[in-house]
Write a protein that holds these residues in place. Structure first.
Motif: not given
Length: 193
Positions: A121-128, A62-65, A117-119, A80-86
């Motif tokens: 994911y970007h926060k997690i990536s930046k902190i990681t 759905k969000y491939r683009k 999710f993108n927000e 993405m999976l963990k976000y769905g679980f959350f």
């Protein structure tokens, strides 16, 4: 590993720019088992694990683009999976008196938000990325590859207490950088579980 990463990037490009269903099917076939295993570990429920895994792939198409992978594609899908679980846990908490929460298709019931999710994911990536190299590697092995403390210790040839200390250090960095976002702090419990 680099070859897999470049092939994943090419498959994502084909999905996004050419709506290539074969590229999607290749990704699905390659990652289904890994994500389903992660979902089982998180949810302890085969039906929910299947719904969560399916939701990842529904949203991938759905969000491939708009997908922007910052680290590995496997880590992106795990996040993405963990976000769905959350989202499931949050929804379940709000509607604990409702009957079977899986009566409706999961994606309709929970309203996946790619912007949220993108927000996240970007926060997690930046902190990681900001973590010291060994701490980062240990965090990624624990959170994205679901390796146990013992497995990580064996991999690095270090003690289990060192692994636990590094995970505690990563947890503290996340807490410090997410102090103003209570929702994301709650999400840490999922990533560090």
């Amino acid at each position: 590993m680099a070859n897999s990463r470049s092939s994943d990037t090419e498959l994502l490009r084909l999905m996004a720019s050419h709506n290539d269903q074969r590229a999607f099917n290749t990704i699905f076939d390659h990652y289904w088992d890994e994500l389903y295993h992660l979902a089982i570990m998180k949810s302890k429920c085969p039906d929910l694990a299947q719904d969560l895994t399916q939701e990842v792939f529904i949203n991938l198409w759905k969000y491939r683009k708009t997908i922007q992978v910052k680290s590995t594609f496997s880590a992106y899908l795990a996040t993405m999976l963990k976000y769905g679980f959350f989202k499931h846990l949050a929804k379940q908490g709000k509607e604990s008196t409702k009957g079977d929460f899986l009566e409706e298709p999961y994606h309709e019931e929970h309203g996946f938000s790619i912007m949220e999710f993108n927000e996240l994911y970007h926060k997690i990536s930046k902190i990681t990325t900001s973590l010291p190299p060994r701490c980062k590697a240990i965090f990624e092995m624990s959170s994205f590859q679901q390796m146990s403390v013992e497995e990580i210790a064996t991999n690095f040839k270090i003690s289990t207490s060192t692994v636990r200390n590094q995970l505690a250090r990563a947890r503290e960095v996340f807490r410090e950088q997410l102090t103003e976002d209570v929702t994301l702090i709650v999400l840490l419990a999922i990533f560090f579980h």
